[in-house]
Design a protein around this motif. Structure first.
Motif, PDB file in Angstrom:
ATOM      1  N   LEU A 186     -11.132   4.028 -12.273  1.00 47.67           N
ATOM      2  CA  LEU A 186      -9.893   3.126 -12.620  1.00 47.67           C
ATOM      3  C   LEU A 186     -10.829   1.883 -10.948  1.00 47.67           C
ATOM      4  CD1 LEU A 186      -7.584   5.482 -11.840  1.00 47.67           C
ATOM      5  CD2 LEU A 186      -7.994   4.375 -14.240  1.00 47.67           C
ATOM      6  N   GLY A 187     -11.966   1.694 -11.170  1.00 47.49           N
ATOM      7  CA  GLY A 187     -12.210   0.700 -10.550  1.00 47.49           C
ATOM      8  C   GLY A 187     -11.143   0.568  -9.054  1.00 47.49           C
ATOM      9  N   LEU A 188     -11.322   2.252  -8.407  1.00 51.49           N
ATOM     10  CA  LEU A 188     -10.773   1.797  -6.863  1.00 51.49           C
ATOM     11  C   LEU A 188     -11.891   2.562  -6.056  1.00 51.49           C
ATOM     12  CD1 LEU A 188      -7.581   3.222  -7.840  1.00 51.49           C
ATOM     13  CD2 LEU A 188      -7.730   0.690  -7.018  1.00 51.49           C
ATOM     14  N   THR A 189     -12.430   1.864  -4.939  1.00 54.46           N
ATOM     15  CA  THR A 189     -13.455   3.121  -4.393  1.00 54.46           C
ATOM     16  C   THR A 189     -13.060   2.836  -2.568  1.00 54.46           C
ATOM     17  OG1 THR A 189     -14.036   0.514  -3.529  1.00 54.46           O
ATOM     18  CG2 THR A 189     -14.688   1.599  -5.868  1.00 54.46           C
ATOM     19  N   LEU A 190     -13.657   3.933  -2.256  1.00 52.57           N
ATOM     20  CA  LEU A 190     -13.203   3.915  -1.211  1.00 52.57           C
ATOM     21  C   LEU A 190     -13.792   2.789  -0.422  1.00 52.57           C
ATOM     22  CD1 LEU A 190     -12.533   5.955   1.568  1.00 52.57           C
ATOM     23  CD2 LEU A 190     -14.690   6.354   1.735  1.00 52.57           C
ATOM     24  N   HIS A 221       0.603  -1.273  -0.022  1.00 46.28           N
ATOM     25  CA  HIS A 221       0.005  -0.544  -0.043  1.00 46.28           C
ATOM     26  C   HIS A 221       1.250   1.290   0.187  1.00 46.28           C
ATOM     27  CE1 HIS A 221       0.681  -0.350   4.432  1.00 46.28           C
ATOM     28  NE2 HIS A 221       0.582   0.776   4.627  1.00 46.28           N
ATOM     29  N   VAL A 222       0.241   2.268  -0.970  1.00 48.05           N
ATOM     30  CA  VAL A 222       1.011   3.605  -0.933  1.00 48.05           C
ATOM     31  C   VAL A 222       0.145   4.739   0.674  1.00 48.05           C
ATOM     32  CG1 VAL A 222       1.411   5.918  -1.793  1.00 48.05           C
ATOM     33  CG2 VAL A 222       2.221   2.907  -2.353  1.00 48.05           C
ATOM     34  N   GLU A 223       1.139   5.389   1.184  1.00 46.40           N
ATOM     35  CA  GLU A 223       0.158   6.495   2.234  1.00 46.40           C
ATOM     36  C   GLU A 223       0.864   7.919   2.035  1.00 46.40           C
ATOM     37  OE1 GLU A 223      -1.918   7.516   6.939  1.00 46.40           O
ATOM     38  OE2 GLU A 223      -1.281   4.855   6.440  1.00 46.40           O
ATOM     39  N   PHE A 224      -0.470   8.667   1.865  1.00 45.77           N
ATOM     40  CA  PHE A 224       0.461  10.024   2.011  1.00 45.77           C
ATOM     41  C   PHE A 224      -0.682  11.388   2.807  1.00 45.77           C
ATOM     42  CE2 PHE A 224      -1.630   9.699  -1.902  1.00 45.77           C
ATOM     43  CZ  PHE A 224      -2.368  10.611  -1.592  1.00 45.77           C
ATOM     44  N   PRO A 225       0.097  12.126   3.466  1.00 50.48           N
ATOM     45  CA  PRO A 225      -0.786  13.426   3.858  1.00 50.48           C
ATOM     46  C   PRO A 225      -1.510  14.301   3.371  1.00 50.48           C
ATOM     47  CG  PRO A 225       1.644  13.615   3.876  1.00 50.48           C
ATOM     48  CD  PRO A 225       1.357  12.444   3.392  1.00 50.48           C
ATOM     49  N   VAL A 226      -2.602  14.657   3.141  1.00 51.37           N
ATOM     50  CA  VAL A 226      -2.763  16.031   2.851  1.00 51.37           C
ATOM     51  C   VAL A 226      -3.696  16.521   3.708  1.00 51.37           C
ATOM     52  CG1 VAL A 226      -4.239  14.246   1.347  1.00 51.37           C
ATOM     53  CG2 VAL A 226      -5.283  14.985   3.060  1.00 51.37           C
ATOM     54  N   ALA A 227      -3.674  17.671   3.287  1.00 49.77           N
ATOM     55  CA  ALA A 227      -4.376  19.451   4.259  1.00 49.77           C
ATOM     56  C   ALA A 227      -5.618  18.905   4.976  1.00 49.77           C
ATOM     57  CB  ALA A 227      -3.705  20.575   3.393  1.00 49.77           C
ATOM     58  N   GLU A 228      -6.864  18.404   3.670  1.00 51.32           N
ATOM     59  CA  GLU A 228      -7.705  18.446   4.418  1.00 51.32           C
ATOM     60  C   GLU A 228      -8.687  17.044   3.857  1.00 51.32           C
ATOM     61  OE1 GLU A 228     -11.528  18.415   4.642  1.00 51.32           O
ATOM     62  OE2 GLU A 228     -11.250  19.049   2.745  1.00 51.32           O
ATOM     63  N   ALA A 229      -8.834  16.880   4.415  1.00 51.92           N
ATOM     64  CA  ALA A 229      -8.603  14.503   4.648  1.00 51.92           C
ATOM     65  C   ALA A 229     -10.305  14.592   3.707  1.00 51.92           C
ATOM     66  CB  ALA A 229      -9.243  13.754   5.813  1.00 51.92           C
ATOM     67  N   GLU A 230     -11.265  15.734   4.002  1.00 55.53           N
ATOM     68  CA  GLU A 230     -12.814  15.327   3.594  1.00 55.53           C
ATOM     69  C   GLU A 230     -12.990  16.037   1.543  1.00 55.53           C
ATOM     70  OE1 GLU A 230     -14.374  12.827   5.224  1.00 55.53           O
ATOM     71  OE2 GLU A 230     -13.697  12.713   6.454  1.00 55.53           O
ATOM     72  N   GLY A 231     -12.149  16.665   1.816  1.00 56.22           N
ATOM     73  CA  GLY A 231     -11.636  17.147   0.456  1.00 56.22           C
ATOM     74  C   GLY A 231     -11.378  16.455  -0.175  1.00 56.22           C
ATOM     75  N   ALA A 232     -10.249  15.521  -0.198  1.00 64.29           N
ATOM     76  CA  ALA A 232      -9.267  15.243  -1.080  1.00 64.29           C
ATOM     77  C   ALA A 232      -9.786  13.510  -0.757  1.00 64.29           C
ATOM     78  CB  ALA A 232      -8.180  14.620  -0.193  1.00 64.29           C
ATOM     79  N   ARG A 233     -11.091  12.946   0.195  1.00 60.24           N
ATOM     80  CA  ARG A 233     -11.510  11.965   0.221  1.00 60.24           C
ATOM     81  C   ARG A 233     -12.887  11.892  -1.246  1.00 60.24           C
ATOM     82  NH1 ARG A 233     -16.488  10.927   0.436  1.00 60.24           N
ATOM     83  NH2 ARG A 233     -16.651  12.744   2.311  1.00 60.24           N
ATOM     84  N   ARG A 234     -13.258  13.286  -1.472  1.00 61.99           N
ATOM     85  CA  ARG A 234     -14.427  13.369  -2.621  1.00 61.99           C
ATOM     86  C   ARG A 234     -13.917  13.719  -4.079  1.00 61.99           C
ATOM     87  NH1 ARG A 234     -16.159  17.127   1.410  1.00 61.99           N
ATOM     88  NH2 ARG A 234     -15.152  18.781   0.696  1.00 61.99           N
ATOM     89  N   PHE A 235     -11.933  14.240  -3.599  1.00 61.07           N
ATOM     90  CA  PHE A 235     -11.638  14.055  -4.514  1.00 61.07           C
ATOM     91  C   PHE A 235     -11.152  12.565  -5.121  1.00 61.07           C
ATOM     92  CE2 PHE A 235      -7.621  13.741  -6.870  1.00 61.07           C
ATOM     93  CZ  PHE A 235      -8.170  14.297  -7.912  1.00 61.07           C
ATOM     94  N   TYR A 236     -10.842  11.666  -4.277  1.00 63.39           N
ATOM     95  CA  TYR A 236      -9.716  10.757  -4.825  1.00 63.39           C
ATOM     96  C   TYR A 236     -11.219   9.110  -4.651  1.00 63.39           C
ATOM     97  CZ  TYR A 236      -5.275  11.551  -3.875  1.00 63.39           C
ATOM     98  OH  TYR A 236      -3.872  12.399  -4.740  1.00 63.39           O
ATOM     99  N   GLU A 237     -12.807   9.828  -4.557  1.00 55.14           N
ATOM    100  CA  GLU A 237     -13.550   8.618  -4.670  1.00 55.14           C
ATOM    101  C   GLU A 237     -13.931   9.113  -6.258  1.00 55.14           C
ATOM    102  OE1 GLU A 237     -16.613   7.862  -1.632  1.00 55.14           O
ATOM    103  OE2 GLU A 237     -16.238  10.000  -1.283  1.00 55.14           O
ATOM    104  N   ALA A 238     -14.420  10.364  -6.868  1.00 52.25           N
ATOM    105  CA  ALA A 238     -14.753  10.690  -7.941  1.00 52.25           C
ATOM    106  C   ALA A 238     -13.664  10.157  -9.120  1.00 52.25           C
ATOM    107  CB  ALA A 238     -15.307  12.047  -7.843  1.00 52.25           C
TER     108      ALA A 238
END
Length: 128
Positions: free
Chosen positions: A26-30, A4-21
């Motif tokens: 690509l077939g990746l989900t939360l 796995h890969v992990e990295f920090p983000v400034a604001e997790a909820e906004g980043a979550r929405r970005f990565y979910e969409a």
């Protein structure tokens, strides 16, 4: 092989929405979200992946960060296009429209976006 890969983000909820969409084409989900009270950084943590296994993690953490580059494999060129469109529609910034990158090889079809923290996120299909 990477687990796995992990990295920090400034604001997790906004980043979550970005990565979910952006990762959905690509077939990746939360897969999992961890409450801030249960994390060592005191910020939310989100894991994305396939088949119920989180292979990409983000966590909220303050402080100076250097941008990273991460590339996701796409099943076909349409998924690369959809990744790019979804990322832009959800707070990403264009860093390279979908297309062939002959400097790598004749079938390297990729798109690049900057996530809300300035990380360079790529989707690539290397098949015809």
């Amino acid at each position: 092989m990477i687990n796995h890969v992990e990295f920090p983000v400034a604001e997790a909820e906004g980043a979550r929405r970005f990565y979910e969409a952006a990762l959905a084409p690509l077939g990746l989900t939360l897969v999992i979200s961890i409450d801030p009270a249960r994390t060592p950084h005191g910020g939310a943590r989100h894991g994305f992946g396939k088949n119920g296994y989180p292979s990409l993690w983000i966590h909220q953490q303050g402080g100076a960060k250097l941008p990273i580059h991460i590339a996701f494999t796409a099943d076909d060129r349409a998924a690369v296009d959809a990744f790019h469109a979804a990322a832009l529609a959800n707070g990403g910034t264009d860093n390279g429209a979908p297309g062939i990158r002959e400097r790598y090889h004749a079938n390297y079809y990729a798109a690049y976006v900057l996530d809300p923290d300035g990380n360079n996120i790529e989707a690539v299909c290397q098949r015809v």
